[in-house]
Design a protein around this motif. Structure first.
Motif, PDB file in Angstrom:
ATOM      1  N   UNK A   1       1.137  -0.692  -0.019  1.00 22.85           N
ATOM      2  CA  UNK A   1      -0.226   0.460   0.206  1.00 22.85           C
ATOM      3  C   UNK A   1       0.668   1.639   0.268  1.00 22.85           C
ATOM      4  N   UNK A   2       1.696   1.365   1.214  1.00 25.22           N
ATOM      5  CA  UNK A   2       2.739   2.678   1.001  1.00 25.22           C
ATOM      6  C   UNK A   2       2.832   2.711  -0.011  1.00 25.22           C
ATOM      7  N   UNK A   3       4.430   1.417  -1.109  1.00 25.27           N
ATOM      8  CA  UNK A   3       4.850   1.728  -1.905  1.00 25.27           C
ATOM      9  C   UNK A   3       3.732   2.427  -3.322  1.00 25.27           C
TER      10      UNK A   3
ATOM     11  N   UNK B   1      12.013   0.639   2.087  1.00 22.65           N
ATOM     12  CA  UNK B   1      11.091  -0.332   3.215  1.00 22.65           C
ATOM     13  C   UNK B   1      11.421  -1.766   3.672  1.00 22.65           C
ATOM     14  N   UNK B   2      11.206  -2.473   5.296  1.00 15.91           N
ATOM     15  CA  UNK B   2      11.692  -3.273   5.322  1.00 15.91           C
ATOM     16  C   UNK B   2       9.948  -3.568   6.367  1.00 15.91           C
ATOM     17  N   UNK B   3      10.670  -5.177   6.385  1.00 13.49           N
ATOM     18  CA  UNK B   3       9.099  -5.455   6.790  1.00 13.49           C
ATOM     19  C   UNK B   3       9.406  -7.175   7.834  1.00 13.49           C
ATOM     20  N   UNK B   4       9.037  -7.193   9.186  1.00 14.08           N
ATOM     21  CA  UNK B   4       9.377  -7.729  10.591  1.00 14.08           C
ATOM     22  C   UNK B   4       8.536  -7.783  11.501  1.00 14.08           C
TER      23      UNK B   4
ATOM     24  N   UNK C   1      11.701   7.790   5.260  1.00 17.78           N
ATOM     25  CA  UNK C   1      10.149   8.337   6.305  1.00 17.78           C
ATOM     26  C   UNK C   1       9.760   9.342   5.401  1.00 17.78           C
ATOM     27  N   UNK C   2      10.394   9.415   3.981  1.00 20.99           N
ATOM     28  CA  UNK C   2       8.854  10.086   2.857  1.00 20.99           C
ATOM     29  C   UNK C   2       8.368   9.071   2.053  1.00 20.99           C
ATOM     30  N   UNK C   3       8.609   8.116   2.251  1.00 27.88           N
ATOM     31  CA  UNK C   3       7.468   7.429   1.640  1.00 27.88           C
ATOM     32  C   UNK C   3       6.778   7.050   2.685  1.00 27.88           C
TER      33      UNK C   3
ATOM     34  N   UNK D   1      -4.826   8.128   8.158  1.00 28.33           N
ATOM     35  CA  UNK D   1      -6.084   6.902   8.129  1.00 28.33           C
ATOM     36  C   UNK D   1      -6.165   5.941   7.819  1.00 28.33           C
ATOM     37  N   UNK D   2      -5.184   6.270   6.683  1.00 28.86           N
ATOM     38  CA  UNK D   2      -4.442   4.937   5.909  1.00 28.86           C
ATOM     39  C   UNK D   2      -3.837   3.443   6.364  1.00 28.86           C
ATOM     40  N   UNK D   3      -3.810   3.886   6.758  1.00 30.46           N
ATOM     41  CA  UNK D   3      -2.531   3.088   7.903  1.00 30.46           C
ATOM     42  C   UNK D   3      -3.023   1.959   9.493  1.00 30.46           C
TER      43      UNK D   3
END
Length: 449
Positions: A141-143, A289-292, A309-311, A318-320
């Motif tokens: 979603x963020x990407x 981005x890194x997912x954990x 931060x900018x990404x 409210x989107x996340x």
């Protein structure tokens, strides 16, 4: 060896006092079959009563050497003192307010820790969730919000979760995808550098796999349509595949050159598991981005997306989020877990586990004739079983080996696209005596196949 925990000390020894499963576990299994959906499977047919350090004790009094860590979750042990203490203190204060309604300091503390620990010295922000699949889905979603693009590129043998989108990202059909489609669109799969099975040999693997992947992205998708490239630095469910050196940096450079968000899925490999805080550090990668998840909170459900931060700020307010995302008790546990990792230097512990286990596994492989490869890093190790004389996967022998280990009091897990890999994920706090005893059991079990 004993482990200090929130309850009575648990003796660190293997103990088999009944048949496996014992009578109490059999009784509980009958209740499970009557009340729990059949799709919820079981690896070890016993019911846990206590666990900690390097052992898991069942309701019949059997004590298993733990080479699974709840699938890389309990790296600090199942009842680490700091995790139990901090979670208990938070339970006494409050269990929930919803971070989107009335936020609380532990959420912020976890995000600060993630900014400090993840690779790169750029400004970072995080969002917290409940599971690895949620983290991956929110990274997408963020990407997409950041790039204005839709396509997502993933790799052969990759695993990213069980939600609809993450099933689409996952390459293995059974048991993860079979009969559950249709899946989310705009997901594209390309080759990964799997040295053991690369047709022209491991020496050509990195260059050829990267070239093929980039060629497919360019010609079949169009680089300017790709929002994100997602890859596990060590592929977990695919069989603990360590991509050939040079492959990951080349893929990341391609992403950078084309404005694509590069996402490292560190859900299984992160938090000291491979001998570094994060597996991507091995080749100096700095993901966008890194997912954990898994190892972050000592067994409590918590996950995160951390990145530039900018990404991360690309998603609208409210989107996340999510009702339980970043639960305060789970956040407190994560703070205790990270504290334990630092105090005990668990990256060094993982490297020590590799020093003990990998040479033994390689010696066992030489003698067995059915182990095609020993691979992995730190305390994320695996053996790939093949039929004698070639590389044909042998999932039947793999299942038989795991069962034989279970019967002798050693908990191991199987994995791999072909179902022919036994993976080893011991808690990073396990005693060296238990490591060696577990390898003795594995060696004996292999000789009996």
């Amino acid at each position: 060896m004993t482990e200090l925990s929130g309850g009575p000390t648990l003796v660190q020894e293997r103990r088999v006092v009944t048949a496996i499963p014992g009578p109490k576990s059999q009784e509980l299994m009958a209740r499970k079959q009557a009340s729990v959906a059949g799709g919820v499977g079981t690896v070890l047919p016993v019911f846990a009563r206590r666990a900690g350090g390097g052992v898991l004790e069942d309701v019949d009094g059997n004590s298993f050497i733990d080479f699974g860590s709840g699938i890389a979750v309990t790296s600090v042990g199942n009842s680490a003192e700091a995790v139990v203490r901090r979670a208990t203190e938070q339970l006494n204060d409050f269990t929930h307010t919803c971070a989107m309604v009335a936020p609380y300091e532990p959420y912020v503390q976890v995000c600060e820790e993630l900014a400090a620990l993840t690779p790169g010295d750029h400004a970072k922000k995080s969002a917290l969730f409940n599971s690895g699949a949620e983290a991956v889905e929110n990274a997408v979603k963020v990407a997409r919000a950041h790039t204005g693009r839709q396509a997502v590129v993933v790799f052969d043998h990759g695993y990213h979760g069980r939600t609809n989108l993450t099933m689409a990202l996952t390459s293995k059909n059974m048991p993860y995808k079979h009969s559950f489609g249709p899946f989310a669109p705009e997901v594209y799969r390309v080759p990964v550098a799997y040295p053991y099975r690369w047709l022209t040999g491991p020496e050509n693997c990195a260059e050829e796999a990267a070239a093929q992947a980039i060629d497919q992205i360019t010609k079949q998708i169009g680089a300017d349509n790709v929002a994100a490239i997602i890859i596990e630095p060590v592929l977990g469910e695919g069989g603990f595949i360590v991509p050939a050196k040079g492959f990951l940096p080349r893929i990341q450079q391609f992403a950078r050159d084309n404005g694509i968000v590069f996402v490292a899925d560190e859900i299984q490999s992160g938090f000291c598991r491979t001998g570094q805080w994060f597996a991507c550090e091995d080749e100096g990668l700095v993901p966008d981005l890194i997912t954990t998840a898994k190892g972050i909170a000592g067994g409590l459900p918590l996950a995160a997306v951390t990145g530039r931060a900018e990404i991360m700020d690309s998603a609208h307010s409210g989107g996340l989020g999510g009702t339980y995302g970043g639960n305060p008790v789970a956040c407190a546990a994560a703070i205790g877990s990270i504290e334990t990792m630092r105090e005990l230097d668990l990256p060094a512990k993982a490297r020590r586990i590799e020093e003990i286990m990998k040479p033994r596994l390689e010696k066992i492989a030489e003698q067995s004739g059915v182990i095609g490869e020993v691979r992995g890093r730190g305390a994320m190790l695996a053996i790939e079983l093949v039929k004698p004389g070639g590389k044909e996967p042998d999932p039947e022998a793999t299942a038989a080996l795991a069962k034989a280990c279970h019967q002798q009091g050693l908990l191991v897990l199987t994995t791999g696209t072909y179902g022919n890999v036994v993976r080893f994920l011991p808690p990073l706090v396990i005693g060296e005596d238990l490591l060696n005893e577990g390898l003795d059991i594995l060696e004996d079990a292999l000789s009996g196949l």
